[in-house]
Structures are given as structure tokens and as C-alpha cells.
Design a protein around this motif. Structure first.
Motif, PDB file in Angstrom:
ATOM      1  N   LYS A  67      31.275  44.521  39.321  1.00  0.00           N
ATOM      2  CA  LYS A  67      32.753  44.433  38.906  1.00  0.00           C
ATOM      3  C   LYS A  67      33.356  45.690  39.056  1.00  0.00           C
ATOM      4  CE  LYS A  67      33.195  41.014  39.081  1.00  0.00           C
ATOM      5  NZ  LYS A  67      33.156  40.365  40.253  1.00  0.00           N
ATOM      6  N   THR A  70      32.864  46.448  44.251  1.00  0.00           N
ATOM      7  CA  THR A  70      31.744  46.353  45.140  1.00  0.00           C
ATOM      8  C   THR A  70      32.430  45.638  46.481  1.00  0.00           C
ATOM      9  OG1 THR A  70      30.457  45.839  43.388  1.00  0.00           O
ATOM     10  CG2 THR A  70      29.372  45.883  45.298  1.00  0.00           C
ATOM     11  N   THR A  71      33.167  44.579  46.427  1.00  0.00           N
ATOM     12  CA  THR A  71      33.542  43.753  47.583  1.00  0.00           C
ATOM     13  C   THR A  71      34.307  44.719  48.304  1.00  0.00           C
ATOM     14  OG1 THR A  71      33.731  41.856  45.981  1.00  0.00           O
ATOM     15  CG2 THR A  71      34.729  41.387  47.907  1.00  0.00           C
ATOM     16  N   SER A 161      36.622  42.354  33.581  1.00  0.00           N
ATOM     17  CA  SER A 161      36.412  41.850  34.908  1.00  0.00           C
ATOM     18  C   SER A 161      35.228  40.984  34.981  1.00  0.00           C
ATOM     19  CB  SER A 161      36.361  42.727  36.202  1.00  0.00           C
ATOM     20  OG  SER A 161      36.292  42.197  37.286  1.00  0.00           O
ATOM     21  N   ARG A 286      42.509  40.032  40.015  1.00  0.00           N
ATOM     22  CA  ARG A 286      43.782  40.612  40.049  1.00  0.00           C
ATOM     23  C   ARG A 286      43.709  41.828  40.765  1.00  0.00           C
ATOM     24  NH1 ARG A 286      47.125  39.601  34.813  1.00  0.00           N
ATOM     25  NH2 ARG A 286      48.208  41.314  35.759  1.00  0.00           N
TER      26      ARG A 286
HETATM   27  P1  A3P Z   1      39.303  42.316  38.695  1.00  0.00           P
HETATM   28  O1  A3P Z   1      38.561  41.209  37.848  1.00  0.00           O
HETATM   29  O2  A3P Z   1      39.896  43.374  37.504  1.00  0.00           O
HETATM   30  O3  A3P Z   1      40.537  41.765  39.534  1.00  0.00           O
HETATM   31  P2  A3P Z   1      33.126  43.558  42.471  1.00  0.00           P
HETATM   32  O4  A3P Z   1      33.631  43.387  43.970  1.00  0.00           O
HETATM   33  O5  A3P Z   1      32.338  44.606  42.088  1.00  0.00           O
HETATM   34  O6  A3P Z   1      32.445  42.081  42.077  1.00  0.00           O
HETATM   35  O7  A3P Z   1      34.521  43.779  41.569  1.00  0.00           O
HETATM   36  C1  A3P Z   1      35.358  42.739  41.491  1.00  0.00           C
HETATM   37  C2  A3P Z   1      36.715  43.469  41.170  1.00  0.00           C
HETATM   38  O8  A3P Z   1      37.268  44.036  42.262  1.00  0.00           O
HETATM   39  C3  A3P Z   1      37.702  42.456  40.525  1.00  0.00           C
HETATM   40  O9  A3P Z   1      38.674  42.894  39.649  1.00  0.00           O
HETATM   41  C4  A3P Z   1      38.527  42.179  41.966  1.00  0.00           C
HETATM   42  O10 A3P Z   1      39.761  41.568  41.808  1.00  0.00           O
HETATM   43  C5  A3P Z   1      38.346  43.613  42.546  1.00  0.00           C
HETATM   44  N1  A3P Z   1      38.927  43.460  43.882  1.00  0.00           N
HETATM   45  C6  A3P Z   1      38.129  42.567  44.869  1.00  0.00           C
HETATM   46  N2  A3P Z   1      38.599  43.061  46.137  1.00  0.00           N
HETATM   47  C7  A3P Z   1      39.249  43.985  46.084  1.00  0.00           C
HETATM   48  C8  A3P Z   1      40.157  44.809  46.966  1.00  0.00           C
HETATM   49  N3  A3P Z   1      40.173  44.528  48.065  1.00  0.00           N
HETATM   50  N4  A3P Z   1      40.654  45.853  46.432  1.00  0.00           N
HETATM   51  C9  A3P Z   1      41.040  46.002  44.999  1.00  0.00           C
HETATM   52  N5  A3P Z   1      40.279  45.473  44.008  1.00  0.00           N
HETATM   53  C10 A3P Z   1      39.567  44.265  44.864  1.00  0.00           C
END
Ligand code: A3P
Length: 319
Positions: A67, A70-71, A161, A286
Motif C-alpha cells: 500500500k 507499488t502498482t 489504504s 483514491r
Molecule cells: P489509496 O488506498 O490511499 O487510494 P499498492 O500499489 O502498494 O498496493 O498501493 C495502493 C495505493 O496506491 C492505493 O492508495 C491506490 O489508490 C494508490 N495508487 C494506485 N495506483 C496509483 C497511481 N497510478 N498513482 C497514485 N496512486 C496510486
């Protein structure tokens, strides 16, 4: 699949019986291995990864706590590193059809399924991701010259998150976790691959000692100065943005392609699933800084801020 018990080796079973346990956020139990909490399948994956991964000096690891963004970091890294083979503005860029978790897999997930994966078809630099703490990386990674990019996130937003994400992963009969329960666990350090602060500090310290090998980023800085951070990343990866690319506006093009708005609105991310069975949509909520204000009480904020201040005291790391 992510909720099924993996094929656990005898070595892993023997080890599990000696480890401290706590309740998990999704699965009932987590195990503490080398100071960090793992679900059963991650534990199997980490053990196999440690034992069998043959690092190459040209390898690149994208590392985060779950969270932390990473994505997003996977998408940006994939786009930067493959921009010659996959031009950013071409209408059939892989990121338009495939979630970044499939393009840049977690190496411990690969090892959880298969102790001897075949990476021979991956041309260098091989791009991997992991949530594993620095202390638990394989020895072959420690002694290699491979590059590590670690991205951290404000613990308050990361917690919120993680709270939402893990509740989405729980099956209906499991019920949802309350924010109070999960907050308590998080503060005690019991979160996937946590204690969060210990993981951050491990990579932070390494980035100070070996800056050519470890680049330390913050989600918040990536949101606030994305162009600067992207150029820093490309430089670190050894493929800086060239003057010609600057002229062509490649930085903005990569940022647009990897933006929350673009990725979260793609068909693959609205309706697709990962090979693990997880919905791609779960990775986009978000994508903002400061959503903790909508979820945490004043007492929670005070408690979390105190822990963060205490843990990072003297490290030079601030949020
Ligand atoms: P929120 O839950 O605060 O919205 P991970 O990829 O490590 O699992 O983290 C997920 C978090 O990154 C989520 O945060 C997600 O909405 C956010 N996220 C995913 N894609 C993103 C992007 N392209 N730019 C910014 N934040 C992103």
C-alpha cells in the motif's frame, strides 16, 4: 488462490512451528520471520527466494511495503525501462492491457508457487518487485550490484489504504475487520511485511550507505514532483531521459500513462483479475495524499505520529 494454503515445504512447516504467531489481517495467522510478519504463502515464498534466487548484477528490484504505491511504481519503472521496445504513446502499450502486477511480479509470489522458476527468457535488466525487508533479501542480492528502488509512504495514509484493501480481500464469511482492531495491530508492528517502520528504516539506512545501489523514494514526493522523481528514477536505472526525449515530452507522457486516472479507468483494471484471483480494481482506491484525515480519530493520529517520531528519531527520515 490468494486465500488458499500454498504447497508448504517440510522446511517451512518445521520453521513455522518455531515462529511467533499473531492474527492476520486477511488470513487468520501471520508468522514472524527475521523480525517481520508474513502470511503462510509469503513465508514459503520468502524462504525459497532466499535459498534459490540467483541475482544478477543488472537486476532491478522495486521494493515497497504493501500500500505504498507499488502498482504505480511498477508501472512507471516498466514504462521507463522498456520505452524503446514499447513506445509510450503507442496505442498498444502493455500497460493499457495488463495490470502492472502481472508485468512486474512479486518475486516471493513466484517462489511461493515454484522453488525453481525459469527466468532465462528475461533479458537484462530483469525487473522484479518484492515486499521483503532488507534483512531478508537473499544473500545473492546482498552481494550483487543489483539496484533497489524503495518507495515509502506516510504511515497514516498507508494504514488507511491497508485497512480498506485487506477488508476487500476478506471473504464474506470472514466478516470485516474494524479500524480500531487493525490500528492496534498496525501500531504493534503486526502488518504484512511489518513492522512498517522497521522495513522503511532498513532500506533508508541502506540507501545512505550504498546510494548507487539503493534509491529511496517517497509516495508523497512522487505525487508532488512527479517529473523530478521520474527523471531521478530513469537516471538511477542507467537510462536517463535524453534531451531529445525531453523535447518530445516523454516525461509527461509516462506520467500520463501511469497516472491514477488513466490506469484506474482502463477496462483491464476495472474488470480484470490477476492470476492470483485478486481483482485489479482493488489496487486503485483514491490515490491521494491525506485521506487519513477522513478515517483516523485525533487520538489515533497522535499515537501514530508518536510511534513514527520515536522510530525514525535520529535517522534523518521525516514525514
Ligand atoms: P489509496 O488506498 O490511499 O487510494 P499498492 O500499489 O502498494 O498496493 O498501493 C495502493 C495505493 O496506491 C492505493 O492508495 C491506490 O489508490 C494508490 N495508487 C494506485 N495506483 C496509483 C497511481 N497510478 N498513482 C497514485 N496512486 C496510486
Amino acid at each position: 488462490k490468494y486465500l488458499q494454503d500454498p504447497l508448504v515445504s517440510k522446511e517451512c512447516k518445521d520453521l513455522m512451528s518455531t515462529l511467533s504467531k499473531n492474527r492476520g489481517w486477511v488470513l487468520p495467522v501471520m508468522y514472524n520471520y527475521q523480525g517481520f510478519w508474513h502470511s503462510i504463502s509469503h513465508l514459503q515464498g520468502v524462504l525459497s527466494f532466499q535459498k534459490h534466487f540467483p541475482a544478477q548484477d543488472t537486476d532491478i528490484f522495486v521494493v515497497t511495503a504493501p500500500k505504498s504505491g507499488t502498482t504505480w511504481l511498477k508501472a512507471i519503472s516498466f514504462a521507463i525501462l522498456n520505452r524503446t521496445s514499447y513506445p509510450i504513446t503507442s496505442g498498444d502499450h502493455p500497460l493499457l492491457k495488463t495490470n502492472s502486477h502481472e508485468l512486474v511480479p512479486f518475486v516471493e509470489d513466484i517462489y511461493a508457487d515454484n522453488p525453481n522458476p525459469d527466468f532465462s527468457s528475461m533479458p537484462p535488466p530483469r525487473l522484479f518487485a518484492t515486499h521483503v525487508s532488507h534483512v531478508s533479501l537473499p544473500e545473492s542480492v546482498h552481494v550483487s550490484k543489483c539496484k533497489i528502488v524503495y518507495m515509502c509512504r506516510n504511515p497514516k495514509d498507508l494504514f488507511v489504504s491497508a485497512f480498506h484493501f485487506t477488508n476487500k480481500l476478506r471473504l464474506e464469511h470472514m466478516g470485516v475487520n474494524s479500524i480500531e482492531e487493525m490500528f492496534d495491530l498496525f501500531c504493534k508492528g503486526v502488518s504484512l511485511y511489518g513492522p512498517y517502520w522497521d522495513q522503511v528504516l532498513g532500506y533508508w539506512n541502506e540507501s545512505l550507505q550504498r546510494p548507487k545501489q539503493v534509491l529511496f523514494l517517497k509516495y508523497e514526493e512522487m505525487k508532488e514532483h512527479p517529473g523530478t522523481e521520474l527523471r531521478k528514477l530513469a537516471e538511477f536505472y542507467g537510462c536517463p531521459i535524453t534531451p531529445k526525449e525531453e523535447e518530445e515530452g516523454i516525461v509527461d507522457a509516462i506520467l500520463r500513462l501511469c497516472s491514477f486516472e488513466t490506469l484506474s479507468n482502463l477496462e483491464v483494471n476495472k474488470n480484470g483479475t490477476l492470476t492470483t484471483g485478486l481483482s485489479n480494481q482493488a489496487y486503485f482506491r483514491r490515490g491521494e495524499i491525506g485521506d487519513w484525515k477522513n478515517h483516523l480519530t485525533a487520538e489515533m493520529v497522535e499515537q501514530l505520529d508518536m510511534i513514527t517520531e520515536d522510530k525514525f528519531h535520529g535517522s534523518g527520515l521525516t514525514f
